[in-house]
Write an enzyme that holds these catalytic residues in place. Structure first.
Site, mmCIF file in Angstrom:
data_model
loop_
_atom_site.group_PDB
_atom_site.id
_atom_site.type_symbol
_atom_site.label_atom_id
_atom_site.label_comp_id
_atom_site.label_asym_id
_atom_site.label_seq_id
_atom_site.Cartn_x
_atom_site.Cartn_y
_atom_site.Cartn_z
ATOM 1 N N GLU A 1 0.831 -1.209 0.000
ATOM 2 C CA GLU A 1 0.000 0.000 0.000
ATOM 3 C C GLU A 1 0.863 1.256 0.000
ATOM 4 O O GLU A 1 1.996 1.240 0.480
ATOM 5 C CB GLU A 1 -0.894 0.024 1.254
ATOM 6 C CG GLU A 1 -2.342 -0.342 0.971
ATOM 7 C CD GLU A 1 -3.146 0.777 0.282
ATOM 8 O OE1 GLU A 1 -2.559 1.592 -0.466
ATOM 9 O OE2 GLU A 1 -4.365 0.826 0.502
ATOM 10 N N ASP A 2 0.308 2.315 -0.534
ATOM 11 C CA ASP A 2 1.006 3.599 -0.512
ATOM 12 C C ASP A 2 0.951 4.213 0.886
ATOM 13 O O ASP A 2 1.941 4.690 1.410
ATOM 14 C CB ASP A 2 0.426 4.569 -1.555
ATOM 15 C CG ASP A 2 -1.102 4.697 -1.505
ATOM 16 O OD1 ASP A 2 -1.752 3.976 -0.707
ATOM 17 O OD2 ASP A 2 -1.654 5.514 -2.259
ATOM 18 N N ASP B 1 -4.000 4.927 6.344
ATOM 19 C CA ASP B 1 -4.613 6.139 6.903
ATOM 20 C C ASP B 1 -5.614 5.698 7.969
ATOM 21 O O ASP B 1 -5.211 5.313 9.068
ATOM 22 C CB ASP B 1 -5.241 6.903 5.729
ATOM 23 C CG ASP B 1 -5.771 8.279 6.089
ATOM 24 O OD1 ASP B 1 -5.176 8.926 6.966
ATOM 25 O OD2 ASP B 1 -6.771 8.705 5.497
ATOM 26 N N PHE C 1 -2.318 15.991 4.249
ATOM 27 C CA PHE C 1 -2.609 15.329 2.986
ATOM 28 C C PHE C 1 -1.391 15.430 2.064
ATOM 29 O O PHE C 1 -0.954 16.520 1.723
ATOM 30 C CB PHE C 1 -3.842 15.921 2.301
ATOM 31 C CG PHE C 1 -4.356 15.023 1.221
ATOM 32 C CD1 PHE C 1 -5.126 13.906 1.536
ATOM 33 C CD2 PHE C 1 -4.032 15.259 -0.107
ATOM 34 C CE1 PHE C 1 -5.568 13.035 0.545
ATOM 35 C CE2 PHE C 1 -4.473 14.387 -1.111
ATOM 36 C CZ PHE C 1 -5.248 13.285 -0.782
ATOM 37 N N ARG D 1 0.557 12.067 -9.096
ATOM 38 C CA ARG D 1 1.148 10.734 -8.878
ATOM 39 C C ARG D 1 2.574 10.675 -9.407
ATOM 40 O O ARG D 1 3.399 9.918 -8.915
ATOM 41 C CB ARG D 1 0.323 9.652 -9.591
ATOM 42 C CG ARG D 1 -1.074 9.441 -9.009
ATOM 43 C CD ARG D 1 -1.651 8.129 -9.534
ATOM 44 N NE ARG D 1 -3.091 8.017 -9.368
ATOM 45 C CZ ARG D 1 -3.700 7.620 -8.257
ATOM 46 N NH1 ARG D 1 -2.986 7.304 -7.192
ATOM 47 N NH2 ARG D 1 -5.007 7.538 -8.195
HETATM 48 P P1 IMP Z 1 -7.682 4.221 4.427
HETATM 49 O O1 IMP Z 1 -8.680 3.177 4.097
HETATM 50 O O2 IMP Z 1 -8.310 5.409 5.114
HETATM 51 O O3 IMP Z 1 -6.479 3.697 5.190
HETATM 52 O O4 IMP Z 1 -7.236 4.840 3.047
HETATM 53 C C1 IMP Z 1 -6.118 4.455 2.372
HETATM 54 C C2 IMP Z 1 -6.108 5.115 1.003
HETATM 55 O O5 IMP Z 1 -6.522 6.488 1.087
HETATM 56 C C3 IMP Z 1 -4.724 5.158 0.447
HETATM 57 O O6 IMP Z 1 -4.416 3.995 -0.283
HETATM 58 C C4 IMP Z 1 -4.751 6.406 -0.415
HETATM 59 O O7 IMP Z 1 -5.231 6.087 -1.712
HETATM 60 C C5 IMP Z 1 -5.747 7.318 0.259
HETATM 61 N N1 IMP Z 1 -5.068 8.336 1.099
HETATM 62 C C6 IMP Z 1 -5.054 8.430 2.444
HETATM 63 N N2 IMP Z 1 -4.316 9.476 2.865
HETATM 64 C C7 IMP Z 1 -3.847 10.072 1.740
HETATM 65 C C8 IMP Z 1 -2.983 11.216 1.507
HETATM 66 O O8 IMP Z 1 -2.490 11.918 2.417
HETATM 67 N N3 IMP Z 1 -2.729 11.490 0.205
HETATM 68 C C9 IMP Z 1 -3.218 10.769 -0.840
HETATM 69 N N4 IMP Z 1 -4.006 9.690 -0.664
HETATM 70 C C10 IMP Z 1 -4.324 9.343 0.611
HETATM 71 MG MG MG Z 2 -5.771 7.222 -3.686
#
Ligand code: IMP
Ligand code: MG
Length: 179
Positions: free
Chosen positions: A98-99, A102, A151, A164
């Site tokens: 995963e990137d 969050d 963010f 990206r």
């Molecule tokens: P989660 O389900 O809230 O953990 O969301 C994870 C996904 O939200 C990541 O794979 C990203 O695509 C997106 N995301 C969360 N925070 C950021 C950020 O700071 N910048 C860009 N994308 C984010």
């Molecule tokens: Mg995203």
């Protein structure tokens, strides 16, 4: 692009060094296993492309696409499978790539769903981690950088599908996503 970035959080050099370190650790930990990296599209593709080349043992890759964010900056809590994996997971040692972790909702859902398909093991490698934002009961087995609740974009991460291709991790100016 650079004009929309408030400050750089992680430079190209730091990214490279960290990815090499993670690749070395994964290569050691998965020696003799049937490692398959699963990239969660699209944010993780840049990290995935670098991480796989930092891994020195035989392995395979696959891709999966889920929706969780739409064009905003906050999780909707809804996880929908857009593209599923192509192969049978039985006996495989999955590493979800995963990137950013969050809220953790996306990976919590995916990990549970994929566990039901009888892989030998399932772990998580994330480049970035925002621990302050976690609501789901999930943690990363391999984590690159812990970052504050800002963010960020670049190195695969987007805002509204853009940035990206920015080569470093930068904090997006709030006026870009509030306008
Ligand atoms: P989660 O389900 O809230 O953990 O969301 C994870 C996904 O939200 C990541 O794979 C990203 O695509 C997106 N995301 C969360 N925070 C950021 C950020 O700071 N910048 C860009 N994308 C984010
Ligand atoms: Mg995203």
């Amino acid at each position: 692009m650079i004009n929309d970035i408030e400050r750089i959080l992680v430079t190209e050099e730091q990214l490279h060094a960290k990815v090499m370190e993670m690749g070395a650790q994964i290569s050691k930990d998965y020696m003799g296993k049937d490692l398959m990296l699963v990239s969660v599209l699209k944010g993780s593709v840049v990290f995935m492309a670098d991480l796989m080349r930092a891994i020195t043992i035989p392995m395979s890759i696959d891709f999966m696409s889920v929706s969780s964010y739409g064009s905003g900056t906050k999780s909707t809590g809804v996880v929908k499978i857009i593209k599923d994996l192509d192969v049978n997971l039985e006996g495989k040692d999955l590493l979800l790539v995963e990137d950013i972790l969050d809220s953790g909702n996306t990976l919590f859902y995916l990990k549970n769903m994929l566990s039901g398909r009888n892989p030998n093991s399932i772990k998580i490698a994330t480049l970035l981690d925002k621990p302050e934002r976690r609501t789901a009961d999930i943690y990363a087995d391999y984590s690159g950088f812990q970052i504050p609740d800002k963010f960020v974009v670049g190195y695969g991460l987007d805002f509204d599908e853009k940035y990206r291709n920015f080569p470093e991790i930068g904090v997006l100016k709030p006026e870009i996503y509030t306008k």
